[in-house]
Design a protein around this motif. Structure first.
Motif, short mmCIF file in Angstrom:
data_model
loop_
_atom_site.label_atom_id
_atom_site.label_comp_id
_atom_site.label_asym_id
_atom_site.label_seq_id
_atom_site.Cartn_x
_atom_site.Cartn_y
_atom_site.Cartn_z
N GLU A 34 -35.38 12.54 23.86
CA GLU A 34 -34.43 12.50 25.01
C GLU A 34 -33.69 11.08 25.17
N TRP A 66 -33.17 8.54 27.39
CA TRP A 66 -33.36 8.02 29.04
C TRP A 66 -32.65 6.80 29.43
N LYS A 84 -41.02 6.08 33.44
CA LYS A 84 -42.12 6.52 32.35
C LYS A 84 -43.04 5.43 32.10
N ASN A 144 -41.95 10.78 23.65
CA ASN A 144 -40.92 11.51 23.96
C ASN A 144 -40.06 12.06 22.68
#
Ligand code: DGY
Length: 326
Positions: A37, A39, A47, A33
């Motif tokens: 971001e 999440w 993920k 990542n």
């Protein structure tokens, strides 16, 4: 024909130093990542699905629900010494190893705790705002008069490695009288090294000129400092929290600061961070920083490397370096 050996597949849940990602890539198939971001729990779970390992930070919650959806998961390596984002009991029940990053951040975090205490006692943020606002027109005898650090009584709640680091700075560097309270009392050698005296929580609250919180967050330490505890402190005292949000009742603290029931506070952590209780933003006598106590470049790199090395050691040697639930 040569066998194709598949590398284990891991998730790096937050952005990390590129060199650490490069090291991990030698051993793992990585989904990362790097865009950092934010999440949701559902996104993190999605993920993580199918991954055998995870590189996490304190912002990634690993609980029974996540674990149930990710049965392949074997290890979560947290880039933090604190691990209240992990449900350790659920991880143990699911056979998932948890690791953290102790020791590498002790001195840097103790430096910051001490700096925050000094900035709070000497009203550095408040006076800088005054200057930047163009309000400084003349010297005056009591301008931003704060309290002294040298010779004062330093109270520490939570006397682990970081607490002891702060105690040593206070006792040996600033001639402070150090008192502490902890779940268990230190042995005599450690107490002598910190020149620290064990006291009850009540005595700590009543006696400290500067109280620093360095205890882990758990259900037992939730709002360990609330209105009742603040009421026991001296009106001239300062409070510093570099441990975890939720240990202090932020609404009660903001009220105590507003009413000058204590002199000032320095906060690096907040309940529900990155949100900050709005009342704390309206009181002048508080120094606020965004959870950066361990954030020096060498220390954050050492933390990231230790988290990565835990994953590598676990998959190459069957044993992590700093396990929490081995
Ligand atoms: C830690 O290591 O626990 C620090 O709070 C950084 O998250």
């Amino acid at each position: 024909m040569k066998d194709i050996v598949m590398k284990p597949s891991i998730l790096v849940a937050r952005a990390v130093f590129p060199e650490v990602l490069t090291k991990l890539a030698q051993h793992f198939e990585i989904e990362s990542n790097q865009a950092d971001e934010t999440w949701s729990k559902a996104q993190l779970t999605e993920k993580l699905h199918g991954k055998v390992g995870a590189f996490t930070t304190g912002t990634d919650r690993i609980d029974a629900e996540v674990l149930a959806a990710c049965p392949q998961l074997k290890i979560c390596a947290n880039m933090a010494v604190g691990y209240n984002n992990f449900d350790i009991a659920a991880m143990t029940a699911a056979g998932v190893l948890a690791t953290n990053t102790p020791d590498v951040l002790t001195e840097t975090t103790a430096d910051f705790g001490f700096a925050l205490m000094m900035a709070t006692a000497r009203r550095m943020t408040e006076s800088e705002h005054y200057l930047r606002a163009g309000k400084w027109t003349k010297w005056s005898y009591d301008m931003f008069a704060g309290s002294d650090i040298h010779g004062a009584t330093l109270g520490i709640l939570g006397m682990g490695r970081i607490g002891q680091g702060i105690a040593k700075r206070g006792a040996h560097g600033f001639g402070m009288n150090v008192i502490y309270h902890n779940r268990s009392r230190l042995d005599a050698t450690s107490e002598a090294a910190c020149k620290a005296r064990y006291v009850s929580k009540e005595e700590l609250l009543k006696t400290a000129d500067h109280l620093v919180l360095v205890l882990p967050y758990s259900a037992a330490s939730h709002h360990a400092i609330g209105a009742a505890e603040l009421a026991q402190m001296k009106p001239t005292a300062t409070l510093v929290n570099i441990a975890r949000g939720g240990i202090v009742d932020d609404a009660a603290l903001a009220a105590a600061l507003r009413d000058k029931r204590i002199a000032a506070a320095g906060l690096d952590v907040f309940e529900g961070e990155p949100a900050v209780h709005p009342d704390l933003l309206t009181v002048p006598n508080v120094v606020l920083t965004p959870h950066i106590a361990s954030s020096s470049v060498p220390t954050r790199l050492a933390m990231a490397n230790l988290a990565a090395d835990n994953l590598i050691a676990f998959f190459t040697q069957g044993k992590a370096l700093t396990p929490l639930n081995a």
